[in-house]
Design a protein around this motif. Structure first.
Motif, PDB file in Angstrom:
ATOM      1  N   ARG A 172      11.411  24.271   9.886  1.00 45.37           N
ATOM      2  CA  ARG A 172      10.457  24.905   9.192  1.00 45.37           C
ATOM      3  C   ARG A 172       8.778  24.553   9.865  1.00 45.37           C
ATOM      4  NH1 ARG A 172      10.878  26.016   3.202  1.00 45.37           N
ATOM      5  NH2 ARG A 172       9.802  27.869   3.802  1.00 45.37           N
ATOM      6  N   LEU A 173       8.999  23.859  10.869  1.00 43.01           N
ATOM      7  CA  LEU A 173       7.629  23.333  11.430  1.00 43.01           C
ATOM      8  C   LEU A 173       6.427  24.087  11.678  1.00 43.01           C
ATOM      9  CD1 LEU A 173       6.524  20.363  11.860  1.00 43.01           C
ATOM     10  CD2 LEU A 173       7.240  20.653  14.461  1.00 43.01           C
ATOM     11  N   ARG A 174       6.960  25.413  12.031  1.00 42.22           N
ATOM     12  CA  ARG A 174       5.708  26.591  12.204  1.00 42.22           C
ATOM     13  C   ARG A 174       5.429  26.955  11.103  1.00 42.22           C
ATOM     14  NH1 ARG A 174       5.578  28.251  17.672  1.00 42.22           N
ATOM     15  NH2 ARG A 174       7.352  27.335  18.985  1.00 42.22           N
ATOM     16  N   GLU A 175       5.895  26.668   9.876  1.00 39.52           N
ATOM     17  CA  GLU A 175       5.207  27.141   8.369  1.00 39.52           C
ATOM     18  C   GLU A 175       4.547  26.457   7.658  1.00 39.52           C
ATOM     19  OE1 GLU A 175       8.685  28.570   6.297  1.00 39.52           O
ATOM     20  OE2 GLU A 175      10.030  28.712   8.019  1.00 39.52           O
ATOM     21  N   VAL A 176       4.004  25.218   8.514  1.00 40.23           N
ATOM     22  CA  VAL A 176       3.215  24.187   7.797  1.00 40.23           C
ATOM     23  C   VAL A 176       1.650  24.866   7.474  1.00 40.23           C
ATOM     24  CG1 VAL A 176       2.023  22.300   7.729  1.00 40.23           C
ATOM     25  CG2 VAL A 176       4.335  22.242   8.511  1.00 40.23           C
ATOM     26  N   ALA A 177       1.157  24.927   6.211  1.00 36.74           N
ATOM     27  CA  ALA A 177      -0.152  25.513   5.882  1.00 36.74           C
ATOM     28  C   ALA A 177      -1.114  24.501   5.261  1.00 36.74           C
ATOM     29  CB  ALA A 177       0.055  26.526   4.875  1.00 36.74           C
ATOM     30  N   ALA A 178      -0.660  23.450   4.668  1.00 38.17           N
ATOM     31  CA  ALA A 178      -1.883  22.562   4.190  1.00 38.17           C
ATOM     32  C   ALA A 178      -0.828  21.404   4.096  1.00 38.17           C
ATOM     33  CB  ALA A 178      -2.363  22.867   3.196  1.00 38.17           C
ATOM     34  N   VAL A 179      -1.780  20.085   3.565  1.00 36.60           N
ATOM     35  CA  VAL A 179      -0.989  18.923   3.069  1.00 36.60           C
ATOM     36  C   VAL A 179      -1.999  17.826   2.394  1.00 36.60           C
ATOM     37  CG1 VAL A 179      -2.153  17.610   5.221  1.00 36.60           C
ATOM     38  CG2 VAL A 179      -0.121  16.640   4.235  1.00 36.60           C
ATOM     39  N   PHE A 187       0.941  -1.158   0.107  1.00 40.26           N
ATOM     40  CA  PHE A 187      -0.019  -0.107   0.157  1.00 40.26           C
ATOM     41  C   PHE A 187       1.011   1.268  -0.087  1.00 40.26           C
ATOM     42  CE2 PHE A 187      -3.035   3.232   1.531  1.00 40.26           C
ATOM     43  CZ  PHE A 187      -4.127   2.653   0.925  1.00 40.26           C
ATOM     44  N   ALA A 188       0.910   1.784  -1.144  1.00 40.01           N
ATOM     45  CA  ALA A 188       1.651   3.086  -1.118  1.00 40.01           C
ATOM     46  C   ALA A 188       1.064   4.334  -1.122  1.00 40.01           C
ATOM     47  CB  ALA A 188       2.274   3.194  -2.759  1.00 40.01           C
ATOM     48  N   VAL A 189       1.665   5.188  -0.144  1.00 49.34           N
ATOM     49  CA  VAL A 189       1.268   6.420   0.106  1.00 49.34           C
ATOM     50  C   VAL A 189       2.252   7.515   0.134  1.00 49.34           C
ATOM     51  CG1 VAL A 189       0.275   7.882   2.201  1.00 49.34           C
ATOM     52  CG2 VAL A 189       0.013   5.220   2.205  1.00 49.34           C
ATOM     53  N   GLY A 190       1.636   8.539  -0.611  1.00 48.07           N
ATOM     54  CA  GLY A 190       2.522   9.763  -0.815  1.00 48.07           C
ATOM     55  C   GLY A 190       2.000  11.105  -0.036  1.00 48.07           C
ATOM     56  N   ALA A 191       2.679  11.986   0.578  1.00 43.01           N
ATOM     57  CA  ALA A 191       2.129  13.431   1.124  1.00 43.01           C
ATOM     58  C   ALA A 191       2.925  14.211   0.421  1.00 43.01           C
ATOM     59  CB  ALA A 191       2.208  13.203   2.617  1.00 43.01           C
ATOM     60  N   ALA A 192       2.167  15.594   0.494  1.00 38.31           N
ATOM     61  CA  ALA A 192       2.919  16.720   0.253  1.00 38.31           C
ATOM     62  C   ALA A 192       2.547  17.868   1.027  1.00 38.31           C
ATOM     63  CB  ALA A 192       2.421  17.225  -1.264  1.00 38.31           C
ATOM     64  N   VAL A 193       3.439  18.396   1.794  1.00 38.70           N
ATOM     65  CA  VAL A 193       3.327  19.457   2.978  1.00 38.70           C
ATOM     66  C   VAL A 193       3.639  20.932   2.255  1.00 38.70           C
ATOM     67  CG1 VAL A 193       3.945  20.208   5.110  1.00 38.70           C
ATOM     68  CG2 VAL A 193       3.723  17.726   4.703  1.00 38.70           C
ATOM     69  N   LEU A 194       2.431  21.712   2.211  1.00 39.57           N
ATOM     70  CA  LEU A 194       2.687  23.054   1.704  1.00 39.57           C
ATOM     71  C   LEU A 194       3.142  23.786   2.764  1.00 39.57           C
ATOM     72  CD1 LEU A 194       2.136  25.259  -0.472  1.00 39.57           C
ATOM     73  CD2 LEU A 194      -0.140  25.294   0.341  1.00 39.57           C
TER      74      LEU A 194
END
Length: 151
Positions: free
Chosen positions: A71-78, A28-35
């Motif tokens: 940059r953990l305080r800069e996460v806006a969306a995923v 089961f492949a999963v991908g994530a993109a963090v804006l």
């Protein structure tokens, strides 16, 4: 709720990241993109381990990379996608995949530190259907840095 271009962009990047998933056990492949707030994106793919408990979800890999960059305080969306791998190792499936409970908690850490109620865009490995949520809807009454007086 959100700009459709943001969701489509993050889902496309998450799909590309899923191609790098190491999922020989679950297939089961999963991908994530963090804006991030400046518009840049950090991606991650799941990494399984023969000792199953040591496996890492795609969202956790991406958030850990963001944290390593300071940059953990800069996460806006995923954006998150996932699906069963076919014989060629390509993720398949059209149903949206949402972050597991552990990943929701990991995302909450970034959300509370950034002061954002993160937008979470979810899709299957294929198709155009995207389900978008606020993290607070996926993890209501979350425990995090604010409970410890940190955020």
């Amino acid at each position: 709720m959100t700009d459709g271009n943001e969701a489509a962009r993050l889902i496309a990047l998450a799909r590309a990241a899923a191609a790098n998933a190491h999922a020989p056990y679950s297939r089961f492949a999963v991908g994530a993109a963090v804006l991030l707030t400046d518009g840049s994106v950090v991606t991650g793919a799941n990494v399984e381990n023969a000792s199953y408990g040591l496996s890492l979800c795609a969202e956790t890999v991406a958030i850990a990379t963001v944290s390593a960059q300071g940059r953990l305080r800069e996460v806006a969306a995923v954006g998150v996608i996932g699906g069963m791998m076919d014989a060629d190792g390509r993720a398949t499936g059209h149903d949206p995949v949402r972050p597991c409970g552990r990943c929701r908690q990991v995302l909450n850490e970034a959300a509370q530190l950034s002061g954002n109620d993160l937008r979470v865009h979810c899709a299957g490995a294929e198709g155009e259907r995207i389900a978008s949520y606020r993290l607070s809807d996926l993890l209501p009454d979350a425990f995090g840095p604010a409970d410890l007086g940190i955020a």
